[in-house]
Design an enzyme around this catalytic site. Structure first.
Site, short mmCIF file in Angstrom:
data_model
loop_
_atom_site.label_atom_id
_atom_site.label_comp_id
_atom_site.label_asym_id
_atom_site.label_seq_id
_atom_site.Cartn_x
_atom_site.Cartn_y
_atom_site.Cartn_z
N PRO A 2 0.82 -1.21 0.00
CA PRO A 2 0.00 0.00 0.00
C PRO A 2 0.86 1.26 0.00
CG PRO A 2 -0.83 -1.59 1.58
CD PRO A 2 0.49 -2.11 1.10
N GLU A 3 0.46 2.22 -0.81
CA GLU A 3 1.16 3.50 -0.88
C GLU A 3 0.27 4.57 -0.26
OE1 GLU A 3 2.91 4.14 -4.78
OE2 GLU A 3 3.08 1.98 -5.10
#
Length: 291
Positions: A2-3
């Site tokens: 996840p960013e």
């Protein structure tokens, strides 16, 4: 992994569901989930019991829940970590690692992590003006959505790094929150190849790149983030759908959405980079291995 957009989606859910609530009990079901909380599971649970969560905060890919006093519950989702808000009588998830129940008897907060690369810990807050951040991430740079992010300072530091532009975008001590997916997407929008030397970038081009970073992540946030599998979900267990809007990432041999040239995939730091060879020609000196 996840960013920034995916983590921000989770943060907003946590802000809604757990801010202002008091922890009744914390249970550690797998020691690896708190491996960075050095005192161990008992101390972790004791530090949380009776504490009230003030809000939900984020910097880059890190989340934290400030507690009354001077501590925070810090979380990094890793490859597969999920923070879920679940009714207390719901059966435990297969990969449940940590669970927090609350004094109001309402929904629990559960940390679920299939691959156990993520982690949670209780850490003191420290001043990293103009805000307070957990001590373990005090070295992380501001992300491009923070008021304190200095565009001019970023441009100066970027040119001084003497590296490739994609490597610089992934350097969390320079700019936090940008990972492999959104680096490729921003570079495509700015018509830059990832191997372009940072020293050759002009101030206007750096400004264009920053604008592209912000634009693509804003759009991803509006669509709930990017979910390539069931491992990234929001606090209600729902996936994002920005994958449908990606211009180059994961689109090997598919036509560039701007010019129609087939997208290429190249090896990069044991990962992959995707780009359009026409819109983003590599620098002449660059030698990349095509995968």
């Amino acid at each position: 992994m996840p960013e920034l957009p995916e983590v921000e989606v989770v943060r907003r859910g946590l802000e809604r569901w757990v801010a202002g609530r008091t922890v009744a009990r914390a249970q550690v079901l797998h020691p690896r989930a708190i491996r960075r909380h050095v005192p161990g599971a008992e101390e972790f649970a004791a530090r949380l019991a009776g504490r009230t969560i003030a809000s939900a905060e984020r910097r880059g890919k890190y989340l934290w829940l400030p507690l009354d006093g001077s501590d925070a519950l810090l979380a990094h989702l890793g490859m597969s970590g999920q923070l879920l808000v679940v009714e207390p009588d719901s059966p435990p998830e297969r990969h449940l690692r940590v669970r927090l129940s609350f004094t109001d008897g309402g929904p629990e907060l559960r940390f679920v992590d299939q691959r156990t690369f993520g982690h949670v810990l209780v850490a003191p807050l420290t001043a990293r003006l103009p805000r307070w951040v957990p001590e373990p991430i005090a070295h992380i740079a501001a992300d491009p959505f923070e008021d304190s992010f200095d565009d001019e300072g970023f441009a100066i530091d970027l040119r001084r790094r003497r590296t490739e532009v994609k490597r610089a975008l992934l350097d969390q001590s320079l700019i936090s929150g940008v990972g492999n997916i959104y680096a490729d997407e921003a570079l495509w929008r700015a018509r830059l190849h990832g191997t372009r030397p940072t020293a050759t970038l002009t101030r206007p081009k750096i400004a264009e790149l920053l604008a592209a970073v912000r634009a693509v992540m804003t759009e991803a946030l509006a669509e709930g983030g990017t979910s390539f599998d069931s491992l990234y979900v929001n606090v209600n267990g729902e996936s994002g759908y920005f994958e449908r809007s990606l211009a180059v990432y994961g689109r090997r041999d598919l036509p560039c959405r701007r010019c129609g040239t087939p997208v290429v995939r190249e090896s990069f730091m044991n990962r992959s980079s995707y780009s359009c060879p026409r819109c983003q020609p590599p620098p002449r000196a660059a030698r990349r291995v095509r995968a």
